[in-house]
Write a protein that holds these residues in place. Sequence first.
Motif, PDB file in Angstrom:
ATOM      1  N   HIS A 356     -15.813 -23.221 -22.596  1.00 56.82           N
ATOM      2  CA  HIS A 356     -14.878 -22.112 -22.788  1.00 56.82           C
ATOM      3  C   HIS A 356     -15.083 -21.439 -24.132  1.00 56.82           C
ATOM      4  CE1 HIS A 356     -11.509 -24.083 -25.236  1.00 56.82           C
ATOM      5  NE2 HIS A 356     -12.061 -25.172 -24.763  1.00 56.82           N
ATOM      6  N   ASP A 366     -13.002 -26.776 -31.452  1.00 54.86           N
ATOM      7  CA  ASP A 366     -12.587 -26.632 -30.057  1.00 54.86           C
ATOM      8  C   ASP A 366     -12.306 -25.169 -29.777  1.00 54.86           C
ATOM      9  OD1 ASP A 366     -11.526 -26.805 -27.528  1.00 54.86           O
ATOM     10  OD2 ASP A 366      -9.727 -27.892 -28.112  1.00 54.86           O
ATOM     11  N   PRO A 367     -13.200 -24.470 -29.100  1.00 55.00           N
ATOM     12  CA  PRO A 367     -14.357 -24.907 -28.324  1.00 55.00           C
ATOM     13  C   PRO A 367     -15.691 -24.413 -28.892  1.00 55.00           C
ATOM     14  CG  PRO A 367     -13.705 -22.779 -27.526  1.00 55.00           C
ATOM     15  CD  PRO A 367     -12.875 -23.066 -28.777  1.00 55.00           C
ATOM     16  N   GLU A 403      -9.187 -21.453 -21.230  1.00 51.22           N
ATOM     17  CA  GLU A 403      -9.199 -22.902 -20.963  1.00 51.22           C
ATOM     18  C   GLU A 403      -7.997 -23.570 -21.595  1.00 51.22           C
ATOM     19  OE1 GLU A 403     -10.359 -27.202 -21.826  1.00 51.22           O
ATOM     20  OE2 GLU A 403      -9.581 -25.648 -23.127  1.00 51.22           O
ATOM     21  N   GLU A 404      -7.654 -23.141 -22.814  1.00 52.75           N
ATOM     22  CA  GLU A 404      -6.613 -23.857 -23.562  1.00 52.75           C
ATOM     23  C   GLU A 404      -5.249 -23.851 -22.865  1.00 52.75           C
ATOM     24  OE1 GLU A 404      -7.152 -25.916 -25.622  1.00 52.75           O
ATOM     25  OE2 GLU A 404      -8.973 -25.449 -26.727  1.00 52.75           O
ATOM     26  N   ASP A 432     -17.320 -29.020 -24.136  1.00 54.25           N
ATOM     27  CA  ASP A 432     -16.109 -28.440 -24.729  1.00 54.25           C
ATOM     28  C   ASP A 432     -15.949 -29.065 -26.107  1.00 54.25           C
ATOM     29  OD1 ASP A 432     -13.608 -27.613 -25.488  1.00 54.25           O
ATOM     30  OD2 ASP A 432     -12.555 -28.446 -23.752  1.00 54.25           O
TER      31      ASP A 432
HETATM   32 ZN   LIG Z   1     -11.481 -27.020 -25.593  1.00 54.35          ZN
END
Ligand SMILES: [Zn+2]
Length: 762
Positions: A356, A366-367, A403-404, A432
């Motif tokens: 993502h 992240d990410p 995604e989060e 990820d």
């Molecule tokens: Zn992530």
Amino acid sequence: MRPISATMLIFALVFPSLFFGAGQAGSNQAGLVGYSPRAGQNEREWEAKFRAIPDPANLREYMRRLSARPHHVGSPYDKDNAEWILAHFKEWGLDAHIERFDVLFPTPKVRLLEMLGPTKFTAKLEEPALAVDPTSNQKSEQLPTYNAYSMDGDVTGPLVFVNYGLPEDYEKLDRLGISVKGAIVIAKYYHSWRGVKPKVAAEHGAIGCLIYSEPKDDGYTRDNVFPLGPMRNPDGVQRGSVMDFASSSPGDPLTPGIGATPDAKRLALKDAKSLTKIPVLPISYGDAQPLLAALAGPMAPDEWRGSLPIPYHVGPGPAQVHLKVAFNWDIKPVYDVIAKIPGSVAPDEWIIRGNHHDAWVNGAEDPISGQVSLLEEARALSELLKQGWKPRRTIIYTAWDGEEPMLLGSTEWVETHADELREHAAVYINTDGNDRGVLNMGGSHSLEQFINGVARDIEDPETKMTVWRRAQLSKIAEAKSADDRKELRQRADLRINALGSGTDFTGFLDHVGIASLDLAYSGEDEQGIYHSIYDDFYWYTHFSDSDFVYGRALAQTVGTSVMRLADAEVLPFDFVNLADTAGTYTKNLEKLVADKQEEIRERNQEVDEGMFKATFDPRRPTVAPAKEEVPPHLNFAPMQNAVDSLTRSAKHYQEALAKYEENLGDEAMAPNLRLVNRKLIDSERRLTNSEGLPRRPWYKHLLYAPGVYTGYGVKTVPGVREGIELKRYAEAESEIVRVAKALEDESALIESAARELEGAGK
Ligand SMILES: [Zn+2]
């Protein structure tokens, strides 16, 4: 014969340069499953060229660019990043486009947390900018600290400390005689998907939920706090989704099971099933400490206590807490970036690779640490295309948005394209985030042998041994028993983890049944910046893979995997390890029932003996547990028989493939090849059931699912396992039959693929 035998392996470990060098003839030396000798050698040469391309300087520059500003769903820089990624895919000559979906994404309007008594206190709910950290001051673009998909709420009640807020913690509270009915609970982060905490709290009658970052888990107990060290400082907050995705479905809550396209039929907000039942707010330990310090009642059990300088009491109260949260329930766009490299021989067989691009704030770790490797892989593959490399299958590179909040971009894409994916998708590979350390391999067990093979070809940047060898030795160091160490030394392949959820493989694996892998390097650096404003370029380049050599290793690992899957004449699936794993799961489940029986029998006896009377302390009163019915025996014979049958056909297939590889490359076999690959693509689908799991039909895989009460954590053979755990024994029994049927079907498919291979050329 297996291309990598035990002796070859020892040879490879002693003389890696010899073994991995190009220019050797014959399939054994090439060591690639599903390749003819000539094609295997050719593949090794292309892969070696590929692995020389990824450049840490590029990874660093991509990260600096992509994490320069906050880029959550709906933010200007989220769209900007998607367009920047698209422009790069195009610049590299790939056929790329953006696919947009419109999804429910709440952002906070009101956040208030105050203690009304015995003392007054108002929580800060704010992460301050730090002078040394140049992106921490982008206040106008940062999302405030909150939990997405918490419902709106305005509640007041006594506070109760519930440890990690898991079902077993409430059993302990019951023993202490404490109820959370009408209370606001405060739980520590970790040990489950965060959405499990408000779910379980609401099931026990709580009216609100706070989740705090305990310094013992990711703060000063572990190392210096940011910016001096990598850990969470007193104001740091973990944002995050609390969607109850595991008992319903991930993705847009208004379009479950279908793509959130413009014309999609949307549920009314009040009918969305995956929102929480009570309001939730995440807080720092700076904000949590005065609240916890104002609790009385029994002392928390030993293992519940953290490292704040206070006695950890459970409550309830006397702390009276007022929690008020309200959200803008907006529909926001998500932008998935999709790039295609068409296959030259089998364009209708797809290998898909994703990570993502959205973050909670700047999201360097992240990410973006995973996204930059994905980009560098795409660039390197496009270099190979220019040099004349022609992948056999179609390769699809995807940068997911959303995604989060809960896998919005990938889930909506999978739901929109479910029919095509069912038809064409052979494998999905996810990453990820990436750090320094050991290669973590998770995925479908039909790919266990394959990914072990790739790991044997990647050099670890620090030790210079192969990443496979480093993983093996690390596991031996951590192993708890002599039996475990023996297996690690003797089994040809390292066992890979079964996949739970929490990232973008979920739709592919659990909903459609596409064999999947999830890969990352980790283990050497502590981190306490997860989902805070401090997860940024400054943090990553000071406290993680600061020279980006593990970013390069990840690009080499995943890129090699993609190429090897895309180029193999026969898809490199193997079912011997799958059968072995299914056998292990069956034994685990039998043991689970036996352990439960033993545990309940023992407790019933203790009640009869008066043990709870004997240990009762009138100053610290506890409640004795009630006697319970001992679980019945379950009949695992259908699963055991199915595993035996799968074991036989898996061995047969392995032998047939080894013989077939010697004759591969003969064009006369082409029709067979298509048919065999078709069956292999279907092999993961056979492990699904279109009706899905009990009470959660979106989840169709019968071997892997996120646990309803774990979320990230996998429940293997979930129908049976959760049946036993939730004391639904009749359901567990009927699930055994359903799983056995799927394994029998799988076995029949593999057997027919083996026959197909044997029939070839005759
Ligand atoms: Zn992530």
